[in-house]
Design an enzyme around this catalytic site. Structure first.
Site, PDB file in Angstrom:
ATOM      1  CG  HIS A  50      -1.879   1.015   1.432  1.00 43.45           C
ATOM      2  ND1 HIS A  50      -2.600   0.934   1.347  1.00 43.45           N
ATOM      3  CD2 HIS A  50      -1.766   2.400   1.880  1.00 43.45           C
ATOM      4  CE1 HIS A  50      -3.958   2.387   1.512  1.00 43.45           C
ATOM      5  NE2 HIS A  50      -2.647   2.730   1.985  1.00 43.45           N
ATOM      6  CD  GLU A  51       2.022   3.537   3.495  1.00 46.32           C
ATOM      7  OE1 GLU A  51       2.013   4.741   3.022  1.00 46.32           O
ATOM      8  OE2 GLU A  51       0.534   3.125   4.092  1.00 46.32           O
TER       9      GLU A  51
ATOM     10  CG  HIS B  35       0.276   5.873  -0.887  1.00 44.97           C
ATOM     11  ND1 HIS B  35      -1.436   6.709  -1.138  1.00 44.97           N
ATOM     12  CD2 HIS B  35      -0.516   5.762   0.377  1.00 44.97           C
ATOM     13  CE1 HIS B  35      -2.120   6.349  -0.449  1.00 44.97           C
ATOM     14  NE2 HIS B  35      -2.142   5.689   0.508  1.00 44.97           N
TER      15      HIS B  35
ATOM     16  CG  HIS C 104      -6.470   6.167   0.418  1.00 42.34           C
ATOM     17  ND1 HIS C 104      -5.537   6.921   1.017  1.00 42.34           N
ATOM     18  CD2 HIS C 104      -5.313   4.734   0.904  1.00 42.34           C
ATOM     19  CE1 HIS C 104      -5.099   7.492   2.270  1.00 42.34           C
ATOM     20  NE2 HIS C 104      -4.737   5.741   2.275  1.00 42.34           N
TER      21      HIS C 104
END
Length: 251
Positions: A144-145, A148, A154
């Site tokens: 997830h990071e 980013h 999101h």
């Protein structure tokens, strides 16, 4: 080894966790819980190629002595999952790569990222130490990071989200309302023609920033059983990433 980066690392000052669930991706004081700098709102993926990592390559450094060997290997596993499913490459940074590389540290609370996408400056991801499989060391939280870092915001703030989820404003702690707003039409946004994805590793959990333990995000269609999962990149996550970086066969 690279003294110019340490000032950036210490941007991760301790903050108070989301009071209800202590989810390390939902920190008070961070935009949407895990982004240090208020991003350009691109409503799911950044289209502008100036924010894509040059040559589809992310030079990175995992901070010395920040992680046990097992945690170090788990970070590398997350990196390998992204590499195996796209044309994006993560390469160990050389001194010449700074100050425009990714630094992965554990100095602050929670799992979070300074910027979305490439910014021609040092990028930092913080992964607070948890047992493997928990908190920031769920494999999906590391991915997830890193997504980013590659340029994804999101999923729940995509422009078409109201066709797929109902935001329960009455259940959101009011100070965190900003984390659910998606009415900025001033910049380009793109889902790369993949549509809304309940299963995305970039989707909030159903009770994110709840004030009362009740859901803040309610799905309106079927297929949302895994909403907020942190175990894997979904098929749409993979296709979006490949389209964003114009990988062969995905342009």
């Amino acid at each position: 080894m690279f003294p110019q980066i340490w000032g950036v690392i210490f941007l991760f000052t301790p903050t108070v966790f989301s009071e209800l669930f202590k989810d390390p991706e939902l920190l008070a004081g961070f935009y949407q819980g895990d982004i240090k700098a208020h991003p350009i709102r691109t409503r799911n993926g950044i289209v502008n190629q100036i924010y894509h990592w040059p040559n589809r390559t992310v030079p990175y450094m995992i901070e010395d002595d920040a992680f046990a060997d097992s945690h170090y290997r788990e970070i590398l596993r997350a990196i390998s999952i992204i590499e195996e499913n796209s044309c994006v490459i993560f390469k160990p940074a050389t001194e010449m790569d700074f100050p425009m590389a990714l630094v992965i540290t554990s100095k602050g609370l929670g799992c979070n990222t300074v910027h979305l996408g490439y910014r021609n400056k040092t990028q930092v991801v913080n992964l607070e130490i948890y047992p493997l499989g928990e908190g920031c060391f769920r494999i999906g939280s590391i991915i997830h990071e890193l997504l980013h870092v590659l340029g994804f915001e999101h999923q729940h703030v995509s422009q078409n989200r109201d066709q797929y989820v109902s935001i329960q404003w009455k259940n959101i702690n009011p100070q965190y309302n900003i984390n659910f707003v998606n009415n900025d039409n001033s910049t380009a946004w793109h889902d790369f023609d993949e549509g809304y994805d309940y299963e995305s590793v970039m989707h909030y959990v159903p009770r994110a920033f709840s004030r009362n333990g009740q859901p803040t995000i309610v799905p309106l269609r079927e297929g949302a059983e895994n909403m907020g999962q942190r175990f894997y990149m979904s098929e749409k996550d993979i296709r979006k990433l490949n389209k964003m970086y114009r990988c062969p066969d995905h342009v």
